[in-house]
Write an enzyme that holds these catalytic residues in place. Sequence first.
Site, short mmCIF file in Angstrom:
data_model
loop_
_atom_site.label_atom_id
_atom_site.label_comp_id
_atom_site.label_asym_id
_atom_site.label_seq_id
_atom_site.Cartn_x
_atom_site.Cartn_y
_atom_site.Cartn_z
N GLU A 24 21.66 37.92 -29.01
CA GLU A 24 21.43 36.49 -28.78
C GLU A 24 22.70 35.81 -28.27
O GLU A 24 22.63 34.89 -27.45
CB GLU A 24 20.92 35.85 -30.06
N GLU A 65 14.80 42.00 -35.44
CA GLU A 65 14.53 41.13 -36.58
C GLU A 65 13.14 41.32 -37.18
O GLU A 65 12.96 41.23 -38.41
CB GLU A 65 14.73 39.66 -36.18
#
Length: 258
Positions: free
Chosen positions: A112, A132
Amino acid sequence: MTDIPAEKVIVTREGALMIVTVNRPDRRNAIDHETSCAIAEAMDLLDSDPALSIGVLTGAGEHFCAGMDLKAFIAGERVELEGRGLAGLTQGPPSKPLIAAVEGYALAGGFEIALACDMIVASETAVFGLPEAKRGLIAGSGGLIRLPERMPRQIAMECALTGRMIEAVEAERWGLVNRLCAPGAALETARAFAGQIADNAPLSLAATKEIITDAARWSHDQVWERQNEILERVITSTDAREGATAFAEKRKPVWRGR
Protein backbone atom coordinates in the site's frame (compact mmCIF):
# COMPACT_ATOMS: atom_id res chain seq x y z
CA MET A 1 21.80 15.22 4.79
CA THR A 2 18.91 16.58 6.82
CA ASP A 3 18.25 16.76 10.55
CA ILE A 4 15.71 13.92 10.37
CA PRO A 5 16.86 11.18 12.81
CA ALA A 6 18.67 8.38 10.96
CA GLU A 7 17.87 5.49 13.29
CA LYS A 8 14.80 4.23 11.45
CA VAL A 9 14.70 6.43 8.36
CA ILE A 10 17.68 7.77 6.41
CA VAL A 11 17.24 10.85 4.23
CA THR A 12 19.83 11.91 1.66
CA ARG A 13 19.82 14.61 -0.98
CA GLU A 14 21.38 14.42 -4.43
CA GLY A 15 20.73 17.72 -6.16
CA ALA A 16 16.99 17.93 -6.86
CA LEU A 17 16.47 14.34 -5.70
CA MET A 18 15.65 13.20 -2.15
CA ILE A 19 16.15 9.54 -1.26
CA VAL A 20 14.23 8.24 1.77
CA THR A 21 15.32 4.84 3.09
CA VAL A 22 13.36 2.92 5.71
CA ASN A 23 16.19 1.58 7.86
CA ARG A 24 14.77 -1.39 9.75
CA PRO A 25 16.16 -4.36 7.82
CA ASP A 26 15.94 -6.64 10.86
CA ARG A 27 12.15 -6.07 10.81
CA ARG A 28 11.85 -6.22 7.01
CA ASN A 29 11.38 -2.45 7.25
CA ALA A 30 8.03 -2.81 9.01
CA ILE A 31 6.46 0.50 10.00
CA ASP A 32 6.04 1.59 13.62
CA HIS A 33 4.94 5.00 14.92
CA GLU A 34 8.39 6.59 14.90
CA THR A 35 9.01 5.40 11.35
CA SER A 36 5.68 6.86 10.20
CA CYS A 37 6.58 10.18 11.81
CA ALA A 38 10.04 10.24 10.20
CA ILE A 39 8.70 9.45 6.72
CA ALA A 40 6.01 12.12 7.12
CA GLU A 41 8.69 14.64 8.08
CA ALA A 42 10.72 13.67 5.02
CA MET A 43 7.69 14.13 2.75
CA ASP A 44 7.07 17.56 4.26
CA LEU A 45 10.68 18.49 3.52
CA LEU A 46 10.33 17.26 -0.07
CA ASP A 47 7.27 19.45 -0.59
CA SER A 48 8.57 22.54 1.20
CA ASP A 49 12.06 22.79 -0.31
CA PRO A 50 11.97 24.45 -3.75
CA ALA A 51 15.38 22.93 -4.55
CA LEU A 52 13.86 19.43 -4.45
CA SER A 53 11.85 18.14 -7.42
CA ILE A 54 11.30 14.44 -6.76
CA GLY A 55 11.70 11.72 -4.13
CA VAL A 56 12.59 8.03 -4.08
CA LEU A 57 11.34 5.81 -1.26
CA THR A 58 13.13 2.52 -0.62
CA GLY A 59 13.99 0.03 2.10
CA ALA A 60 17.34 -0.96 3.57
CA GLY A 61 18.57 -4.53 3.12
CA GLU A 62 16.75 -7.20 1.15
CA HIS A 63 13.16 -5.96 1.35
CA PHE A 64 11.11 -2.85 0.64
CA CYS A 65 8.57 -3.11 3.47
CA ALA A 66 6.54 -5.86 5.14
CA GLY A 67 3.83 -3.42 6.23
CA MET A 68 2.74 -2.52 9.74
CA ASP A 69 5.01 -3.56 12.60
CA LEU A 70 2.68 -6.05 14.30
CA LYS A 71 4.75 -6.11 17.50
CA ALA A 72 4.34 -2.35 17.80
CA PHE A 73 0.62 -2.67 17.05
CA ILE A 74 0.14 -5.40 19.68
CA ALA A 75 2.05 -3.23 22.17
CA GLY A 76 -0.59 -0.53 21.68
CA GLU A 77 1.23 1.84 19.35
CA ARG A 78 -0.83 3.98 16.97
CA VAL A 79 1.21 3.12 13.90
CA GLU A 80 -0.77 5.22 11.43
CA LEU A 81 -0.74 9.00 11.69
CA GLU A 82 -3.99 10.90 11.98
CA GLY A 83 -4.94 12.32 8.59
CA ARG A 84 -1.84 10.90 6.91
CA GLY A 85 -2.18 7.15 7.25
CA LEU A 86 0.46 4.42 7.30
CA ALA A 87 4.03 5.68 7.03
CA GLY A 88 2.59 9.21 7.17
CA LEU A 89 2.04 8.71 3.45
CA THR A 90 -0.89 6.54 2.38
CA GLN A 91 -3.58 9.16 3.07
CA GLY A 92 -1.45 12.18 2.25
CA PRO A 93 1.21 11.63 -0.44
CA PRO A 94 3.50 14.55 -1.25
CA SER A 95 2.55 17.00 -3.99
CA LYS A 96 5.85 16.30 -5.76
CA PRO A 97 6.49 13.03 -7.64
CA LEU A 98 7.58 10.01 -5.61
CA ILE A 99 9.08 6.75 -6.88
CA ALA A 100 9.10 3.48 -4.92
CA ALA A 101 12.31 1.46 -5.40
CA VAL A 102 11.33 -2.10 -4.46
CA GLU A 103 13.55 -5.07 -3.64
CA GLY A 104 12.16 -8.24 -2.07
CA TYR A 105 8.83 -8.02 -0.26
CA ALA A 106 6.31 -5.21 -0.61
CA LEU A 107 3.47 -6.88 1.25
CA ALA A 108 0.27 -5.74 2.99
CA GLY A 109 0.91 -2.17 4.16
CA GLY A 110 4.25 -2.25 2.35
CA PHE A 111 2.44 -2.75 -0.95
CA GLU A 112 0.00 0.00 0.00
CA ILE A 113 2.93 2.33 0.64
CA ALA A 114 4.36 1.50 -2.80
CA LEU A 115 0.94 2.16 -4.34
CA ALA A 116 0.85 5.57 -2.62
CA CYS A 117 3.94 6.46 -4.65
CA ASP A 118 3.44 7.69 -8.22
CA MET A 119 5.71 5.17 -9.92
CA ILE A 120 7.35 1.86 -9.02
CA VAL A 121 10.77 0.51 -9.94
CA ALA A 122 11.13 -3.15 -8.98
CA SER A 123 13.80 -5.81 -8.92
CA GLU A 124 12.96 -8.94 -10.90
CA THR A 125 12.80 -10.80 -7.58
CA ALA A 126 10.41 -8.33 -5.92
CA VAL A 127 7.06 -9.67 -4.69
CA PHE A 128 3.88 -7.70 -4.09
CA GLY A 129 0.72 -8.73 -2.28
CA LEU A 130 -2.31 -7.79 -0.18
CA PRO A 131 -2.76 -10.85 2.08
CA GLU A 132 -5.07 -9.13 4.57
CA ALA A 133 -8.14 -11.24 3.70
CA LYS A 134 -6.17 -14.31 4.82
CA ARG A 135 -5.89 -12.70 8.28
CA GLY A 136 -9.52 -11.65 8.60
CA LEU A 137 -8.63 -8.04 7.70
CA ILE A 138 -8.83 -5.72 4.70
CA ALA A 139 -6.16 -3.56 3.06
CA GLY A 140 -7.31 -0.34 4.70
CA SER A 141 -4.35 1.92 3.85
CA GLY A 142 -5.41 2.66 0.30
CA GLY A 143 -4.55 -0.61 -1.40
CA LEU A 144 -8.13 -1.45 -2.35
CA ILE A 145 -8.60 2.05 -3.74
CA ARG A 146 -5.35 2.41 -5.68
CA LEU A 147 -4.78 -1.12 -6.99
CA PRO A 148 -7.73 -1.04 -9.46
CA GLU A 149 -6.42 2.31 -10.72
CA ARG A 150 -3.04 0.75 -11.54
CA MET A 151 -4.07 -2.55 -13.14
CA PRO A 152 -7.22 -4.11 -14.67
CA ARG A 153 -10.07 -4.15 -12.15
CA GLN A 154 -10.72 -7.87 -12.41
CA ILE A 155 -7.06 -8.70 -11.77
CA ALA A 156 -6.95 -6.29 -8.82
CA MET A 157 -10.11 -7.95 -7.48
CA GLU A 158 -8.53 -11.40 -7.82
CA CYS A 159 -5.33 -10.35 -6.06
CA ALA A 160 -7.18 -8.70 -3.17
CA LEU A 161 -9.72 -11.50 -2.71
CA THR A 162 -7.24 -14.38 -2.92
CA GLY A 163 -4.38 -12.59 -1.17
CA ARG A 164 -1.98 -14.20 -3.62
CA MET A 165 1.51 -12.87 -4.27
CA ILE A 166 2.28 -10.96 -7.46
CA GLU A 167 5.79 -11.44 -8.78
CA ALA A 168 7.49 -8.41 -10.32
CA VAL A 169 7.41 -9.76 -13.88
CA GLU A 170 3.63 -10.17 -13.67
CA ALA A 171 3.28 -6.74 -12.02
CA GLU A 172 5.12 -5.17 -14.94
CA ARG A 173 2.89 -7.01 -17.40
CA TRP A 174 -0.21 -5.48 -15.80
CA GLY A 175 1.37 -2.00 -15.86
CA LEU A 176 1.87 -1.82 -12.11
CA VAL A 177 5.66 -1.50 -12.40
CA ASN A 178 7.32 1.24 -14.50
CA ARG A 179 10.83 -0.20 -14.58
CA LEU A 180 12.00 -3.77 -14.01
CA CYS A 181 15.65 -4.29 -13.15
CA ALA A 182 18.20 -6.86 -12.01
CA PRO A 183 18.18 -7.95 -8.34
CA GLY A 184 19.90 -5.35 -6.19
CA ALA A 185 19.56 -2.59 -8.80
CA ALA A 186 16.21 -1.06 -7.84
CA LEU A 187 17.63 2.03 -6.14
CA GLU A 188 20.15 2.76 -8.89
CA THR A 189 17.46 2.29 -11.54
CA ALA A 190 15.07 4.55 -9.62
CA ARG A 191 17.83 7.14 -9.20
CA ALA A 192 18.41 7.25 -12.98
CA PHE A 193 14.64 7.35 -13.63
CA ALA A 194 14.24 10.20 -11.13
CA GLY A 195 17.09 12.06 -12.80
CA GLN A 196 15.20 12.09 -16.10
CA ILE A 197 12.21 13.61 -14.33
CA ALA A 198 14.24 16.06 -12.23
CA ASP A 199 15.68 17.65 -15.38
CA ASN A 200 12.25 19.26 -15.83
CA ALA A 201 10.76 22.26 -14.05
CA PRO A 202 9.69 21.55 -10.44
CA LEU A 203 6.48 23.59 -10.71
CA SER A 204 5.55 21.80 -13.92
CA LEU A 205 6.16 18.41 -12.31
CA ALA A 206 4.01 19.18 -9.26
CA ALA A 207 1.23 20.69 -11.40
CA THR A 208 1.26 17.74 -13.78
CA LYS A 209 0.98 15.30 -10.88
CA GLU A 210 -1.87 17.37 -9.40
CA ILE A 211 -3.90 17.25 -12.60
CA ILE A 212 -3.32 13.54 -13.27
CA THR A 213 -4.15 12.69 -9.65
CA ASP A 214 -7.20 14.90 -9.19
CA ALA A 215 -8.84 15.13 -12.62
CA ALA A 216 -10.80 11.89 -12.24
CA ARG A 217 -12.61 13.44 -9.26
CA TRP A 218 -13.55 16.66 -11.03
CA SER A 219 -17.04 16.93 -12.47
CA HIS A 220 -17.46 17.44 -16.21
CA ASP A 221 -18.27 21.11 -15.59
CA GLN A 222 -15.17 21.62 -13.45
CA VAL A 223 -12.51 20.04 -15.65
CA TRP A 224 -11.36 23.01 -17.71
CA GLU A 225 -11.81 25.55 -14.94
CA ARG A 226 -9.73 23.50 -12.50
CA GLN A 227 -7.04 22.70 -15.04
CA ASN A 228 -6.79 26.34 -16.13
CA GLU A 229 -6.37 27.47 -12.52
CA ILE A 230 -3.34 25.19 -12.22
CA LEU A 231 -2.09 26.17 -15.67
CA GLU A 232 -2.21 29.85 -14.73
CA ARG A 233 0.11 29.23 -11.77
CA VAL A 234 2.62 27.57 -14.07
CA ILE A 235 2.61 29.86 -17.12
CA THR A 236 2.99 33.00 -14.96
CA SER A 237 5.97 31.55 -13.07
CA THR A 238 9.62 32.53 -13.30
CA ASP A 239 10.42 29.01 -14.45
CA ALA A 240 8.04 29.24 -17.43
CA ARG A 241 9.90 32.31 -18.64
CA GLU A 242 13.23 30.61 -17.95
CA GLY A 243 12.19 27.53 -19.96
CA ALA A 244 11.26 29.62 -22.98
CA THR A 245 14.41 31.74 -22.71
CA ALA A 246 16.67 28.70 -22.36
CA PHE A 247 15.05 27.09 -25.42
CA ALA A 248 15.59 30.23 -27.47
CA GLU A 249 19.21 30.50 -26.28
CA LYS A 250 19.82 26.77 -26.84
CA ARG A 251 21.00 26.14 -23.28
CA LYS A 252 19.93 24.06 -20.32
CA PRO A 253 17.39 25.88 -18.12
CA VAL A 254 18.19 26.82 -14.53
CA TRP A 255 15.03 26.15 -12.55
CA ARG A 256 14.18 28.15 -9.42
CA GLY A 257 11.01 26.37 -8.38
CA ARG A 258 8.89 29.50 -8.58
